[in-house]
Design an enzyme around this catalytic site. Structure first.
Site, PDB file in Angstrom:
ATOM      1  N   LYS A 123      37.740  37.265  29.975  1.00  0.00           N
ATOM      2  CA  LYS A 123      36.416  37.808  29.620  1.00  0.00           C
ATOM      3  C   LYS A 123      36.049  37.442  28.185  1.00  0.00           C
ATOM      4  CE  LYS A 123      33.536  41.969  29.937  1.00  0.00           C
ATOM      5  NZ  LYS A 123      32.414  41.212  30.534  1.00  0.00           N
ATOM      6  N   HIS A 146      39.678  44.701  30.686  1.00  0.00           N
ATOM      7  CA  HIS A 146      39.309  43.569  31.550  1.00  0.00           C
ATOM      8  C   HIS A 146      40.339  42.452  31.431  1.00  0.00           C
ATOM      9  CE1 HIS A 146      35.318  45.509  31.569  1.00  0.00           C
ATOM     10  NE2 HIS A 146      35.140  44.865  32.701  1.00  0.00           N
TER      11      HIS A 146
HETATM   12  N1  NDP Z   1      27.180  42.972  36.409  1.00  0.00           N
HETATM   13  C1  NDP Z   1      28.342  42.961  37.040  1.00  0.00           C
HETATM   14  O1  NDP Z   1      28.602  43.765  37.975  1.00  0.00           O
HETATM   15  C2  NDP Z   1      29.356  41.938  36.644  1.00  0.00           C
HETATM   16  C3  NDP Z   1      29.076  41.095  35.618  1.00  0.00           C
HETATM   17  N2  NDP Z   1      29.922  40.087  35.281  1.00  0.00           N
HETATM   18  C4  NDP Z   1      29.440  39.179  34.261  1.00  0.00           C
HETATM   19  O2  NDP Z   1      29.028  37.969  34.896  1.00  0.00           O
HETATM   20  C5  NDP Z   1      29.231  36.861  34.018  1.00  0.00           C
HETATM   21  C6  NDP Z   1      30.078  35.813  34.709  1.00  0.00           C
HETATM   22  O3  NDP Z   1      31.362  36.352  34.951  1.00  0.00           O
HETATM   23  P1  NDP Z   1      32.506  35.493  35.665  1.00  0.00           P
HETATM   24  O4  NDP Z   1      32.030  34.977  36.976  1.00  0.00           O
HETATM   25  O5  NDP Z   1      33.722  36.321  35.621  1.00  0.00           O
HETATM   26  O6  NDP Z   1      32.648  34.286  34.616  1.00  0.00           O
HETATM   27  P2  NDP Z   1      33.073  32.775  34.861  1.00  0.00           P
HETATM   28  O7  NDP Z   1      33.309  32.184  33.509  1.00  0.00           O
HETATM   29  O8  NDP Z   1      34.144  32.714  35.890  1.00  0.00           O
HETATM   30  O9  NDP Z   1      31.759  32.140  35.512  1.00  0.00           O
HETATM   31  C7  NDP Z   1      30.624  31.758  34.789  1.00  0.00           C
HETATM   32  C8  NDP Z   1      30.150  30.477  35.401  1.00  0.00           C
HETATM   33  O10 NDP Z   1      28.921  30.099  34.796  1.00  0.00           O
HETATM   34  C9  NDP Z   1      28.974  28.695  34.668  1.00  0.00           C
HETATM   35  N3  NDP Z   1      27.985  28.169  33.742  1.00  0.00           N
HETATM   36  C10 NDP Z   1      28.096  27.980  32.394  1.00  0.00           C
HETATM   37  N4  NDP Z   1      26.976  27.413  31.921  1.00  0.00           N
HETATM   38  C11 NDP Z   1      26.160  27.209  32.990  1.00  0.00           C
HETATM   39  C12 NDP Z   1      24.882  26.623  33.156  1.00  0.00           C
HETATM   40  N5  NDP Z   1      24.200  26.145  32.100  1.00  0.00           N
HETATM   41  N6  NDP Z   1      24.351  26.551  34.382  1.00  0.00           N
HETATM   42  C13 NDP Z   1      25.010  27.029  35.464  1.00  0.00           C
HETATM   43  N7  NDP Z   1      26.240  27.600  35.382  1.00  0.00           N
HETATM   44  C14 NDP Z   1      26.795  27.679  34.154  1.00  0.00           C
HETATM   45  C15 NDP Z   1      30.382  28.386  34.255  1.00  0.00           C
HETATM   46  O11 NDP Z   1      30.667  27.039  34.486  1.00  0.00           O
HETATM   47  P3  NDP Z   1      31.827  26.270  33.667  1.00  0.00           P
HETATM   48  O12 NDP Z   1      33.093  27.050  33.966  1.00  0.00           O
HETATM   49  O13 NDP Z   1      31.814  24.903  34.259  1.00  0.00           O
HETATM   50  O14 NDP Z   1      31.437  26.330  32.233  1.00  0.00           O
HETATM   51  C16 NDP Z   1      31.145  29.326  35.191  1.00  0.00           C
HETATM   52  O15 NDP Z   1      31.420  28.704  36.427  1.00  0.00           O
HETATM   53  C17 NDP Z   1      29.858  37.446  32.750  1.00  0.00           C
HETATM   54  O16 NDP Z   1      28.832  37.706  31.819  1.00  0.00           O
HETATM   55  C18 NDP Z   1      30.458  38.768  33.236  1.00  0.00           C
HETATM   56  O17 NDP Z   1      30.603  39.713  32.222  1.00  0.00           O
HETATM   57  C19 NDP Z   1      31.091  39.895  35.941  1.00  0.00           C
HETATM   58  C20 NDP Z   1      31.446  40.723  36.949  1.00  0.00           C
HETATM   59  C21 NDP Z   1      30.613  41.814  37.398  1.00  0.00           C
HETATM   60  O1  LIG Z   2      33.469  40.145  33.037  1.00  0.00           O
HETATM   61  C1  LIG Z   2      33.802  40.894  33.977  1.00  0.00           C
HETATM   62  O2  LIG Z   2      34.742  40.638  34.736  1.00  0.00           O
HETATM   63  C2  LIG Z   2      33.016  42.119  34.190  1.00  0.00           C
HETATM   64  N1  LIG Z   2      31.956  42.297  33.452  1.00  0.00           N
HETATM   65  C3  LIG Z   2      31.020  43.353  33.558  1.00  0.00           C
HETATM   66  C4  LIG Z   2      30.847  44.067  32.222  1.00  0.00           C
HETATM   67  O3  LIG Z   2      30.860  43.400  31.169  1.00  0.00           O
HETATM   68  O4  LIG Z   2      30.656  45.269  32.226  1.00  0.00           O
HETATM   69  C5  LIG Z   2      31.247  44.261  34.734  1.00  0.00           C
HETATM   70  C6  LIG Z   2      32.652  44.376  35.225  1.00  0.00           C
HETATM   71  O5  LIG Z   2      33.323  45.362  34.499  1.00  0.00           O
HETATM   72  C7  LIG Z   2      33.405  43.062  35.247  1.00  0.00           C
END
Ligand code: NDP
Ligand SMILES: O=C(O)C1=N[C@H](C(=O)O)C[C@H](O)C1
Length: 265
Positions: free
Chosen positions: A156, A152
């Site tokens: 991450k 990744h």
């Molecule tokens: N299931 C799936 O298919 C996938 C899962 N994921 C998962 O999704 C999650 C997010 O990933 P990603 O978007 O890349 O991460 P990012 O860090 O880009 O986004 C997370 C966001 O959450 C915000 N945040 C933090 N605390 C709070 C709060 N208390 N209230 C509201 N928002 C908050 C952060 O804000 P700030 O930056 O201001 O702290 C940030 O904007 C991870 O756990 C990732 O592993 C990702 C891709 C696919």
């Molecule tokens: O953090 C990410 O970007 C992603 N997180 C998910 C995971 O932890 O499996 C899914 C995807 O691979 C992207």
């Protein structure tokens, strides 16, 4: 439009939040009504995405007004939003990874009040791969060593990925075992030979890699490799939006992305 759903996004300013806002914009049956961001964030009060959705930290009001919540944020904010959704009776979809076993239990607890879908990966490919891994693991049995490699982007924060664990659980299940009993998350120094039935995890972090997973099944004289490569985060967003539409008509309970794609088992 009939059956239109109104969605509040938790983590709207993050990488996945941006994808959700962009991918929801052309849809006629889903409208993003609230972009929930971290309290104190610089973007509170601004507009996000192509449809200029108002960014706020008023979780209670937004979740109460929404048909469904979609969360991609952090374990702590996921649980906070889920607790509010359980009170307001709002179905909840989350893709947040890195939750501890206790946090998963807490999330699970809310599913007695609301329809709750959590998935470590919303892509069609990974959810199909999970089935193939279970099948392959059952077919080859314990003569094959299983290792899971994931790669990744440099931002991450959790490891191994939720998807790697999801695939590890499928591999263990295929051999009639549990991942808890057989996972090996780290090797360093004089670790000795590999334990039989171990399921090893290897993590790569770098650059802008969207998400890659390979399950290796290795025996003497042959090796099977099952790989999924995500090249566009839009696949996760479109999967989550599809799940939101699906869950809007479901009764309280715990659901997976496999229920959406392949029917409830
Ligand atoms: N299931 C799936 O298919 C996938 C899962 N994921 C998962 O999704 C999650 C997010 O990933 P990603 O978007 O890349 O991460 P990012 O860090 O880009 O986004 C997370 C966001 O959450 C915000 N945040 C933090 N605390 C709070 C709060 N208390 N209230 C509201 N928002 C908050 C952060 O804000 P700030 O930056 O201001 O702290 C940030 O904007 C991870 O756990 C990732 O592993 C990702 C891709 C696919
Ligand atoms: O953090 C990410 O970007 C992603 N997180 C998910 C995971 O932890 O499996 C899914 C995807 O691979 C992207």
């Amino acid at each position: 439009m009939e059956n239109k759903i109104f969605v509040a996004i938790v983590g709207a300013a993050g990488r996945m939040g941006v994808e959700l806002l962009e991918n929801a914009s052309p849809l006629g049956d889903i409208s993003i009504t609230d972009a929930l961001v971290r309290p104190g964030s610089d973007v509170v009060g601004t507009s996000l995405g192509p449809d200029a959705v108002h960014a706020s930290s008023d979780f209670e009001t937004a979740i109460d007004n929404a048909t469904v919540v979609i969360d991609f944020s952090t374990p702590e904010s996921c649980l906070r939003a889920a607790a509010i959704a359980a009170k307001t009776g709002t179905p909840f979809v989350s893709g947040t990874t890195g939750l501890t076993a206790e946090q998963v239990d807490e999330l699970h607890g809310y599913s007695s009040d609301i329809a709750m879908l959590w998935a470590s990966n919303f892509s069609v490919g990974v959810n199909s791969l999970e089935r193939l891994v279970e099948l392959a693991s059952r077919a080859v049995g314990e003569d094959f060593d299983i290792e899971i490699m994931e790669a990744h982007h440099r931002h991450k924060v959790d490891a191994p990925s939720g998807t790697a664990r999801f695939l590890g659980e499928a591999a263990a299940r295929g051999r009639g075992q549990t991942l808890e009993d057989h996972a090996c998350y780290a090797r360093h120094g004089q670790v000795g030979p590999r334990a039989p039935a171990e399921i090893g995890f290897q993590t790569i972090r770098g650059g802008d890699i969207v998400g890659e997973h390979t399950v290796f099944l290795c025996a003497d004289g042959e090796r099977l490799e099952l790989t999924h490569r995500a090249t566009d985060r839009g696949i996760f967003a479109r999967g989550a939006l599809r799940a939101a539409k699906w869950i809007s008509t479901q009764p309280a309970g715990w659901y997976s992305m496999q229920d959406v794609l392949f029917g409830k088992s």
